[in-house]
Structure formats: structure tokens, C-alpha cells
Design a protein around this motif. Sequence first.
Motif, PDB file in Angstrom:
ATOM      1  N   PHE A 278       0.823  -1.201   0.000  1.00  0.00           N
ATOM      2  CA  PHE A 278       0.000   0.000   0.000  1.00  0.00           C
ATOM      3  C   PHE A 278       0.863   1.261   0.000  1.00  0.00           C
ATOM      4  O   PHE A 278       0.508   2.269  -0.617  1.00  0.00           O
ATOM      5  CB  PHE A 278      -0.934   0.006   1.207  1.00  0.00           C
ATOM      6  CG  PHE A 278      -1.966  -1.093   1.202  1.00  0.00           C
ATOM      7  CD1 PHE A 278      -2.336  -1.713   0.016  1.00  0.00           C
ATOM      8  CD2 PHE A 278      -2.575  -1.502   2.377  1.00  0.00           C
ATOM      9  CE1 PHE A 278      -3.293  -2.724   0.007  1.00  0.00           C
ATOM     10  CE2 PHE A 278      -3.527  -2.504   2.379  1.00  0.00           C
ATOM     11  CZ  PHE A 278      -3.890  -3.115   1.193  1.00  0.00           C
ATOM     12  N   THR A 279       2.005   1.216   0.696  1.00  0.00           N
ATOM     13  CA  THR A 279       2.901   2.370   0.706  1.00  0.00           C
ATOM     14  C   THR A 279       3.414   2.650  -0.705  1.00  0.00           C
ATOM     15  O   THR A 279       3.410   3.799  -1.176  1.00  0.00           O
ATOM     16  CB  THR A 279       4.080   2.130   1.660  1.00  0.00           C
ATOM     17  OG1 THR A 279       3.581   1.912   2.979  1.00  0.00           O
ATOM     18  CG2 THR A 279       5.029   3.312   1.675  1.00  0.00           C
TER      19      THR A 279
ATOM     20  N   ARG B 215      -8.628   3.546   1.460  1.00  0.00           N
ATOM     21  CA  ARG B 215      -9.228   3.281   0.153  1.00  0.00           C
ATOM     22  C   ARG B 215      -8.687   1.993  -0.444  1.00  0.00           C
ATOM     23  O   ARG B 215      -9.435   1.208  -1.036  1.00  0.00           O
ATOM     24  CB  ARG B 215      -8.938   4.444  -0.791  1.00  0.00           C
ATOM     25  CG  ARG B 215      -9.668   5.723  -0.428  1.00  0.00           C
ATOM     26  CD  ARG B 215      -9.450   6.805  -1.459  1.00  0.00           C
ATOM     27  NE  ARG B 215     -10.165   8.018  -1.112  1.00  0.00           N
ATOM     28  CZ  ARG B 215     -10.464   8.970  -1.980  1.00  0.00           C
ATOM     29  NH1 ARG B 215     -10.113   8.823  -3.252  1.00  0.00           N
ATOM     30  NH2 ARG B 215     -11.105  10.046  -1.605  1.00  0.00           N
ATOM     31  N   LEU B 216      -7.374   1.750  -0.299  1.00  0.00           N
ATOM     32  CA  LEU B 216      -6.778   0.530  -0.857  1.00  0.00           C
ATOM     33  C   LEU B 216      -7.314  -0.707  -0.138  1.00  0.00           C
ATOM     34  O   LEU B 216      -7.577  -1.739  -0.755  1.00  0.00           O
ATOM     35  CB  LEU B 216      -5.254   0.604  -0.771  1.00  0.00           C
ATOM     36  CG  LEU B 216      -4.606   1.584  -1.752  1.00  0.00           C
ATOM     37  CD1 LEU B 216      -3.170   1.884  -1.337  1.00  0.00           C
ATOM     38  CD2 LEU B 216      -4.648   1.037  -3.170  1.00  0.00           C
TER      39      LEU B 216
ATOM     40  N   ALA C 160       0.613   3.961  -2.960  1.00  0.00           N
ATOM     41  CA  ALA C 160       0.164   5.313  -2.638  1.00  0.00           C
ATOM     42  C   ALA C 160       1.177   6.381  -3.039  1.00  0.00           C
ATOM     43  O   ALA C 160       0.797   7.523  -3.315  1.00  0.00           O
ATOM     44  CB  ALA C 160      -0.124   5.418  -1.136  1.00  0.00           C
ATOM     45  N   LEU C 161       2.457   6.007  -3.083  1.00  0.00           N
ATOM     46  CA  LEU C 161       3.509   7.018  -3.242  1.00  0.00           C
ATOM     47  C   LEU C 161       4.192   7.030  -4.602  1.00  0.00           C
ATOM     48  O   LEU C 161       4.774   8.044  -4.980  1.00  0.00           O
ATOM     49  CB  LEU C 161       4.586   6.818  -2.170  1.00  0.00           C
ATOM     50  CG  LEU C 161       4.178   7.053  -0.721  1.00  0.00           C
ATOM     51  CD1 LEU C 161       5.330   6.692   0.199  1.00  0.00           C
ATOM     52  CD2 LEU C 161       3.762   8.499  -0.514  1.00  0.00           C
TER      53      LEU C 161
ATOM     54  N   ASP D  57      -1.269  11.951   6.211  1.00  0.00           N
ATOM     55  CA  ASP D  57      -1.803  12.080   4.850  1.00  0.00           C
ATOM     56  C   ASP D  57      -1.822  10.762   4.086  1.00  0.00           C
ATOM     57  O   ASP D  57      -2.302  10.719   2.950  1.00  0.00           O
ATOM     58  CB  ASP D  57      -1.049  13.147   4.059  1.00  0.00           C
ATOM     59  CG  ASP D  57       0.431  12.851   3.905  1.00  0.00           C
ATOM     60  OD1 ASP D  57       0.894  11.834   4.464  1.00  0.00           O
ATOM     61  OD2 ASP D  57       1.134  13.636   3.236  1.00  0.00           O
ATOM     62  N   LEU D  58      -1.313   9.686   4.678  1.00  0.00           N
ATOM     63  CA  LEU D  58      -1.396   8.375   4.028  1.00  0.00           C
ATOM     64  C   LEU D  58      -2.541   7.516   4.575  1.00  0.00           C
ATOM     65  O   LEU D  58      -2.829   6.453   4.025  1.00  0.00           O
ATOM     66  CB  LEU D  58      -0.080   7.608   4.192  1.00  0.00           C
ATOM     67  CG  LEU D  58       1.040   7.925   3.206  1.00  0.00           C
ATOM     68  CD1 LEU D  58       2.225   6.987   3.431  1.00  0.00           C
ATOM     69  CD2 LEU D  58       0.560   7.805   1.768  1.00  0.00           C
TER      70      LEU D  58
ATOM     71  N   GLU E 222      -5.868   8.018   4.636  1.00  0.00           N
ATOM     72  CA  GLU E 222      -6.991   7.881   3.705  1.00  0.00           C
ATOM     73  C   GLU E 222      -6.635   7.036   2.490  1.00  0.00           C
ATOM     74  O   GLU E 222      -7.426   6.153   2.096  1.00  0.00           O
ATOM     75  CB  GLU E 222      -7.502   9.254   3.267  1.00  0.00           C
ATOM     76  CG  GLU E 222      -8.729   9.152   2.373  1.00  0.00           C
ATOM     77  CD  GLU E 222      -9.267  10.508   1.939  1.00  0.00           C
ATOM     78  OE1 GLU E 222     -10.197  10.534   1.116  1.00  0.00           O
ATOM     79  OE2 GLU E 222      -8.764  11.536   2.424  1.00  0.00           O
ATOM     80  N   PRO E 223      -5.460   7.234   1.843  1.00  0.00           N
ATOM     81  CA  PRO E 223      -5.102   6.321   0.737  1.00  0.00           C
ATOM     82  C   PRO E 223      -5.053   4.853   1.184  1.00  0.00           C
ATOM     83  O   PRO E 223      -5.510   3.975   0.442  1.00  0.00           O
ATOM     84  CB  PRO E 223      -3.724   6.826   0.310  1.00  0.00           C
ATOM     85  CG  PRO E 223      -3.710   8.267   0.677  1.00  0.00           C
ATOM     86  CD  PRO E 223      -4.500   8.354   1.948  1.00  0.00           C
ATOM     87  N   PHE E 224      -4.529   4.575   2.377  1.00  0.00           N
ATOM     88  CA  PHE E 224      -4.508   3.207   2.870  1.00  0.00           C
ATOM     89  C   PHE E 224      -5.923   2.670   3.024  1.00  0.00           C
ATOM     90  O   PHE E 224      -6.222   1.547   2.639  1.00  0.00           O
ATOM     91  CB  PHE E 224      -3.770   3.134   4.208  1.00  0.00           C
ATOM     92  CG  PHE E 224      -2.325   2.768   4.115  1.00  0.00           C
ATOM     93  CD1 PHE E 224      -1.849   1.577   4.639  1.00  0.00           C
ATOM     94  CD2 PHE E 224      -1.420   3.626   3.515  1.00  0.00           C
ATOM     95  CE1 PHE E 224      -0.508   1.244   4.558  1.00  0.00           C
ATOM     96  CE2 PHE E 224      -0.075   3.311   3.413  1.00  0.00           C
ATOM     97  CZ  PHE E 224       0.384   2.111   3.939  1.00  0.00           C
TER      98      PHE E 224
END
Length: 240
Positions: A84-85, A238-239, A88-89, A231-232, A234-236
Motif C-alpha cells: 500500500f505504501t 481506500r486501498l 500510494a507514493l 496524509d497516508l 486515507e489512501p490506505f
Amino acid sequence: VRALTAQGRDIVALHIGEPDFDTPPNVVEAAYRALADGHTHYPPPLGMPSFREAIAADFSRRRGVAVEPDRVVVTPGAKPVMAFTLMALADPGDEVIVPDPGFPIYASMARFLGLAPVPLPLRAEHDFHLDLDEVRSLVTPRTRLLVINSPHNPSGATLTFEDLEGVAAIAMAHDLVVLTDEIYARLVYQGEHRSILEVEGMAERTVVLDGLSKTYAMTGWRLGWGIVPPDLVEPFERLI
């Protein structure tokens, strides 16, 4: 190894990071009780709030760094934290600096996502510690993530706080995120484990990867987590 064991051979298994004893009985009994009490449904995507609170409190107590529960993300095993990292990045073609030798999944996960793993040599003559000058030389405009692992798989080397301060300085100078794999953090027999999250200024650019597998002999339970920058989160989610 499994084939030889099935033939009756006595094999010392050094090929997989797993304790050679079973999960402690009190943990198994707690799982029985949880199942009987009806904890068999979907949890919240980021994990049960009480578990996230316990993880945050444990890390804060051991490392002396205040970590809020809302920065904790629970995953099925620790590998998704890595995946996920990266997702996301980084974009295809971006670079990820990974320790070499190191856990093979760092490089293979990067390649699977279309990224370029860049090996950071860890040499026996330096006790498998990273060379900060070499780290600097590997950073390019395409570098998005630097992976460190302490205590290190497979050498057992541990990074000093001075090492971590050096890595932090490089990350801040080049606007990089550091993924620190601390799955072996409680298996230290000399000195003490230090986390790069303890370095001032790293809370916004550090992902801590950890879990229950190694310390508590719970590899098959698939219980891992990440402590991520705000800030990570929410992306986590969603994934997941």
C-alpha cells in the motif's frame, strides 16, 4: 525442506522467518473467547479501534514517541503495508532503494508494481550496516521511497541512532518517505532497538511496518500493521 521433512529427515529450517514454537496458549484462549463472543464479522477497514489504540500505546511507551491511534492501519500480515505504501507514493518507473541482502519481497513487490528496485549493498566488512555516502549516491529524481530494516533480515545487524539520523537527513533533503521494517524490533539481545520515527521531523515521512508474527509466533494469524503519516491514512483506507 517440506519434502525432506516428509521423508523423515531432521531439518533445521533456516529458510523462513518463523519461530519454531507455537502461539502461546493465552493468546489462543483469547481468540477462542473472541470467536465465542461473536467477533466474526467485518471489522472497520483500518482495524478494530481497541487494537489500534493498543498498538499506538505500545509503540509510544517503547519508543518514547507519541503516536495517535488514528495513524495506525491494521492489515492481514505486514506485507500489505509495503504494497500500500508503494501504491500510494510511487508511479511506474519510479525508484525504491532497498537493502541488499534483504527480505526478497521488497524488490519483488516493487517490480510487481512496475517500479525499479535499487539495491543498497550491505557488506560483511561493515557488519552489514548501510553506508550513508552510498545511500546518497543512489538517490535520483525518480527515488520515492527508501526501505530500511532493523534488526535486519537476514544478517541480524541493527542500525544505531546515528545511522538513523543520517538516513533521516537524506530523506528530508530529498523529500523521501522511509519505510522502516521493524518486525524484529523485540528480538534484540544486545543494546536496544531504535526507530527512525524517533528522529525529529520524521513523523510526516515515515511508515513503520510491524506485526505479531515474529515476536508472538503468530505467522499464520496474518496480523500486521503500519504506523503511517496522517496524509497516508486515507489512501490506505481506500486501498484496503
